[in-house]
Design a protein around this motif. Structure first.
Motif, PDB file in Angstrom:
ATOM      1  N   LEU A 150       0.851  -1.198   0.000  1.00 17.60           N
ATOM      2  CA  LEU A 150       0.000   0.000   0.000  1.00 17.60           C
ATOM      3  C   LEU A 150       0.884   1.244   0.000  1.00 17.60           C
ATOM      4  O   LEU A 150       1.975   1.220   0.560  1.00 17.60           O
ATOM      5  CB  LEU A 150      -0.884   0.016   1.253  1.00 17.60           C
ATOM      6  CG  LEU A 150      -1.987  -1.045   1.350  1.00 17.60           C
ATOM      7  CD1 LEU A 150      -2.685  -0.932   2.701  1.00 17.60           C
ATOM      8  CD2 LEU A 150      -2.999  -0.903   0.218  1.00 17.60           C
ATOM      9  N   MET A 153       0.181   6.036   3.933  1.00 23.44           N
ATOM     10  CA  MET A 153      -1.049   6.718   4.339  1.00 23.44           C
ATOM     11  C   MET A 153      -0.880   7.131   5.795  1.00 23.44           C
ATOM     12  O   MET A 153      -1.295   6.408   6.698  1.00 23.44           O
ATOM     13  CB  MET A 153      -2.253   5.770   4.189  1.00 23.44           C
ATOM     14  CG  MET A 153      -2.618   5.480   2.754  1.00 23.44           C
ATOM     15  SD  MET A 153      -4.092   4.461   2.656  1.00 23.44           S
ATOM     16  CE  MET A 153      -3.396   2.872   2.311  1.00 23.44           C
ATOM     17  N   LYS A 158      -4.574   0.608   7.891  1.00 23.55           N
ATOM     18  CA  LYS A 158      -5.380  -0.502   7.377  1.00 23.55           C
ATOM     19  C   LYS A 158      -5.846  -1.432   8.496  1.00 23.55           C
ATOM     20  O   LYS A 158      -7.032  -1.744   8.593  1.00 23.55           O
ATOM     21  CB  LYS A 158      -4.574  -1.299   6.335  1.00 23.55           C
ATOM     22  CG  LYS A 158      -5.322  -2.505   5.784  1.00 23.55           C
ATOM     23  CD  LYS A 158      -4.482  -3.328   4.824  1.00 23.55           C
ATOM     24  CE  LYS A 158      -3.772  -4.451   5.551  1.00 23.55           C
ATOM     25  NZ  LYS A 158      -3.146  -5.439   4.641  1.00 23.55           N
ATOM     26  N   HIS A 199      -4.495  -0.128  -2.944  1.00 21.83           N
ATOM     27  CA  HIS A 199      -5.262   0.700  -2.002  1.00 21.83           C
ATOM     28  C   HIS A 199      -6.688   0.909  -2.522  1.00 21.83           C
ATOM     29  O   HIS A 199      -7.642   0.839  -1.770  1.00 21.83           O
ATOM     30  CB  HIS A 199      -4.559   2.035  -1.757  1.00 21.83           C
ATOM     31  CG  HIS A 199      -4.260   2.807  -3.005  1.00 21.83           C
ATOM     32  ND1 HIS A 199      -3.276   2.433  -3.884  1.00 21.83           N
ATOM     33  CD2 HIS A 199      -4.843   3.908  -3.544  1.00 21.83           C
ATOM     34  CE1 HIS A 199      -3.244   3.298  -4.896  1.00 21.83           C
ATOM     35  NE2 HIS A 199      -4.196   4.183  -4.723  1.00 21.83           N
ATOM     36  N   LYS A 200      -6.814   1.117  -3.818  1.00 21.83           N
ATOM     37  CA  LYS A 200      -8.149   1.305  -4.411  1.00 21.83           C
ATOM     38  C   LYS A 200      -8.976   0.023  -4.258  1.00 21.83           C
ATOM     39  O   LYS A 200     -10.143   0.055  -3.884  1.00 21.83           O
ATOM     40  CB  LYS A 200      -8.019   1.683  -5.896  1.00 21.83           C
ATOM     41  CG  LYS A 200      -9.357   1.876  -6.589  1.00 21.83           C
ATOM     42  CD  LYS A 200      -9.188   2.334  -8.026  1.00 21.83           C
ATOM     43  CE  LYS A 200      -9.165   1.194  -9.019  1.00 21.83           C
ATOM     44  NZ  LYS A 200     -10.461   0.531  -9.186  1.00 21.83           N
ATOM     45  N   LEU A 248      -4.693  10.015  -2.568  1.00 23.33           N
ATOM     46  CA  LEU A 248      -4.031   8.902  -3.248  1.00 23.33           C
ATOM     47  C   LEU A 248      -4.404   8.892  -4.726  1.00 23.33           C
ATOM     48  O   LEU A 248      -5.477   9.363  -5.102  1.00 23.33           O
ATOM     49  CB  LEU A 248      -4.451   7.579  -2.592  1.00 23.33           C
ATOM     50  CG  LEU A 248      -3.980   7.370  -1.157  1.00 23.33           C
ATOM     51  CD1 LEU A 248      -4.683   6.184  -0.535  1.00 23.33           C
ATOM     52  CD2 LEU A 248      -2.468   7.188  -1.095  1.00 23.33           C
TER      53      LEU A 248
END
Ligand SMILES: [Zn+2]
Length: 297
Positions: A150, A153, A158, A199-200, A248
């Protein structure tokens, strides 16, 4: 307190505008959707039987070299899966000796020579299809490679989000196609280690769970029939809003996906828009809790 409410209102207004944009601004489809060959139903069954007999989980299929090109490596000692492959054979002059077709002399006497030449050149390039069985495929579970990574962030975690929402991440094993980026079922999500924008995909699959799409009676969610297309639009739109909130990349791919499922010229229904914004907020907040606790502590 007032500040955070204002911030939330600003965010909601922005998100509503983003949802409107999603069907108007141009979108793109992930290149990853075409990365793996689509196997025939017969071959998928063939692979499933072999996996079951050997006690390995079925998953995306590719040849040794194909896996290598995707930076996954077939483990030593793994036995290849046998699939049926069509082989195209181009007939040579020798092969094409025509099967006795009535009386050739008689045929020739009624046709012009030009036609005969034409016929000859047409059959020269004639191709026939044969099927051969070859052992040269491996499922993802027979390979090793890095897991998905990922992007950074700082404001969202997560594991905190998954725990807070009661979602478990499971290995990506069941899907037959490597083009599938991830999946959700019940309260579980799985992400393809080769996902183009993990991530999406993570947000998309989490959204399916949060939106109630993965309950047993998933077609009866929200007390009304929600078609698969709208579930996909809702999950992807939620992911798009999260990409925006966490700064992002990938929004253009969300738009492409949303437009593809919604159909040209269609708007996201207001009832869906409300659910999308609520789901995005829920997932965002669930992942931010740790950061807030750390600040408080
Ligand atoms: Zn989906």
């Amino acid at each position: 307190m007032t500040n955070s409410i204002d911030k939330a209102t600003v965010e909601q207004t922005k998100w509503a505008a983003l949802l409107e944009d999603a069907v108007r601004k141009p979108g793109k489809m992930l290149e990853a959707y075409r990365a793996f060959h689509n196997y025939s139903f017969g071959n998928v069954l063939l692979a499933m039987f072999q996996c079951e007999a050997r006690g390995i989980a079925m998953g995306p299929l590719a040849t040794f070299d194909n896996w290598k090109s995707k930076k996954r490596f077939v483990r030593k000692g793994e036995k290849a899966i046998i699939l049926c492959r069509p082989v195209v054979i181009r007939l040579t002059e020798k092969d094409e000796a025509p099967a006795p077709r009535c009386d050739y002399a008689e045929y020739r006497s009624t046709q012009s020579f030009a036609m005969l030449d034409e016929e000859k050149s047409a059959s020269k390039g004639k191709v026939i299809k044969r099927f051969v069985y070859e052992a040269k495929w491996f499922v993802m579970n027979q390979t090793d490679g890095a897991d998905y990574k990922l992007p950074e962030m700082p404001s969202w975690n997560k594991n905190t989000a998954l725990a807070g929402l009661g979602i478990t991440e499971i290995p990506f094993a069941a899907p037959v196609s490597g083009n599938c980026q991830g999946f959700a079922r019940k309260d579980q999500v799985a992400i393809n280690p080769l996902a183009q924008l993990p991530h999406k995909t993570l947000f998309h699959e989490m959204a399916h769970v949060v939106l109630g799409h993965t309950k047993a009676d998933n077609y009866q969610a929200h007390g009304a029939e929600l078609p698969l297309s709208l579930m996909e639009v809702e999950a992807e739109s939620t992911a798009m809003l999260l990409l925006d909130a966490l700064e992002l990349p990938g929004a253009e791919y969300c738009r492409g996906y949303i437009q593809n499922w919604l159909g040209e010229g269609k708007e996201i229904p207001e009832s869906s828009a409300k659910r999308i914004i609520a789901a995005a907020e829920k997932i965002l907040r669930a992942g931010q809790q740790k950061a807030q606790q750390q600040v408080a502590a």
